[in-house]
Write a protein that holds these residues in place. Structure first.
Motif: not given
Lengths: 155, 283
Positions: A71-75, A79-82, A84-87, A103-105
């Protein structure tokens, strides 16, 4: 019932009731509250996580069904800071209140990984599984377009 | 929301699942869970035991060898993306690609979808039009039933306790003209009316037609009057008008409606969407 799974790269094991949903497992057993509960009826997508790389509404799966899964969650997305989608969400102001944003991300990251060349229309259509009550979606779409280019699309 | 308490077991085989559900009428089969769990959360369904079959390898995989064979645990996303499904019955790929959203399609299965038998869901309508066969395993052996006879009523199928859908078989329709079109509900995107047509063409003449309707009706059903009106015609306006009128009679005893979309409206729209389906099939 014993369940074990990998969450954001780390093995976890708990004894849970069969009726516990994966979203409750993440939020209440693991204290990972980045994954939100919005509608709780499989519609709004605020609870989206990745299970073995596929986007999943975690309010629509029992924790016991996810036994053994990765499982991968938003947390754990970045892989590091942010990621690409978060940025891109940040730079394009793809949010207002921010409740739907995890959820969007998670949803759009999976979509872009599957198809980094979605048109604007395809992005709008594929967002059908995630509801935002603030933004009107325009900046979310812009964010996904920008992230798509950086994630290998646009050619 | 938490569902009511239940026991959970992961079936070790199809036979194990059959035994676990035959011995306990309070048990339900769990496939992808994307219809059952929402119903359980709302306490519309309160099984005492769930028997999870989603990991059984026997129920997975799509193959095309004369006919199309779709394992019951194939997800909507797998079916929508399958080159075999697109070749043999492209409308089924279209319909599976319309279910829910991408998250739901990743985990919802065709076997679970048809066992749930939501009248407004898209795949059942195409399966009925396509003449699909549902293969079922039970303690006494195996049996098969046509999709047309499988869907009986609102959320009601021919499936009995202790039976497991193993695969869905679809004839090779690659030489036919086919389409599935629907009027989606503006919020849920479920079908208010969905029409599937499969046309066998000989030049400009329609040699035979199969038509099915869902959404407007309590279950996906064939529309034989519309089929007769199209068969043997050149699919000109007169034939389409006759078929649009016939389909409304075909479904008149099975209509359902609500305050926004009453029966009479859905009935009228079935004719409109039948015409659109034929035009879409002809490209």
């Amino acid at each position: 019932m014993k369940v074990s799974m990998t969450v954001n790269g780390k093995g976890v094991e708990r004894d849970v009731e069969p009726r516990m949903l994966l979203v409750h497992f993440l939020r209440e057993e693991l204290d990972m509250t980045g994954t939100k509960i919005g509608c709780d009826t499989s519609q709004c997508g605020a609870c989206t996580v990745h299970l073995d790389g596929k986007a999943l509404k975690s309010c629509t799966m029992l924790a016991v069904q996810a036994d053994g899964a990765d499982i991968t969650t938003i947390e754990g997305l970045a892989n590091g800071d942010l990621h690409v989608m978060q940025e891109s969400f940040w730079e394009n102001h793809g949010l207002q209140c921010g409740y739907c944003t995890p959820g969007m991300i998670m949803s759009t990251t999976a979509l872009v990984q599957d198809n980094p060349n979605m048109s604007e229309g395809e992005i709008r259509h594929q967002l059908e599984g995630n509801l935002c009550r603030c933004t009107g979606y325009h900046n979310i779409v812009k964010a996904v377009q920008q992230a798509s280019e950086k994630m290998g699309g646009g050619d | 929301m938490w569902p009511k308490e239940f026991d959970y077991v992961r079936a070790s085989s199809v036979d194990d699942a059959i035994q676990q559900t035959s011995d306990n009428t309070d048990a339900k089969i769990l496939a992808g869970g994307h219809s059952l769990l929402p119903a359980m959360k709302l306490r519309l369904s309160e099984p005492g035991k769930l028997v999870d079959i989603s990991r059984l390898a026997d129920l997975k995989g799509i193959s095309a060898n004369g006919t199309l064979s779709i394992g019951a645990m194939s997800t909507h996303a797998e079916i929508a993306a399958s080159a075999d499904v697109q070749q043999y019955c492209a409308s089924l790929a279209t319909a599976c690609g319309m279910v829910g959203d991408h998250q739901v399609r990743n985990f919802g299965t065709l076997g679970g979808n048809i066992a749930h038998a939501d009248p407004a869901s898209d795949p059942p309508t195409v399966l009925v039009a396509a003449g699909a066969t549902i293969h079922i395993k039970r303690s006494r052996g195996e049996r098969s039933v046509s999709a047309e006879d499988f869907f009986i009523d609102l959320f009601t199928t021919d499936l009995e306790d202790g039976e497991v859908i193993t695969r869905i078989e679809v004839p090779n329709l690659s030489g036919h003209k086919a389409a599935y079109v629907k009027m989606p509900h503006p919020a849920s995107r479920y079908a208010i009316v969905g029409v599937a047509v499969i046309l066998e063409m000989d030049g400009d003449t329609c040699k035979s037609a199969r038509v099915a309707v869902g959404g407007a009706t309590v279950s996906a059903m064939r529309a034989s009057g519309a089929e007769s009106a199209l068969s043997g015609s050149s699919l000109d306006d007169a034939a389409l008008n006759a078929a649009a009128s016939a389909v409304q009679s075909d479904i008149s005893d099975a209509l359902m409606g609500d305050v926004s979309y009453p029966e009479s409206y859905r009935q009228a729209m079935s004719g409109v969407y039948l015409k659109r389906a034929v035009k879409a099939a002809l490209g």
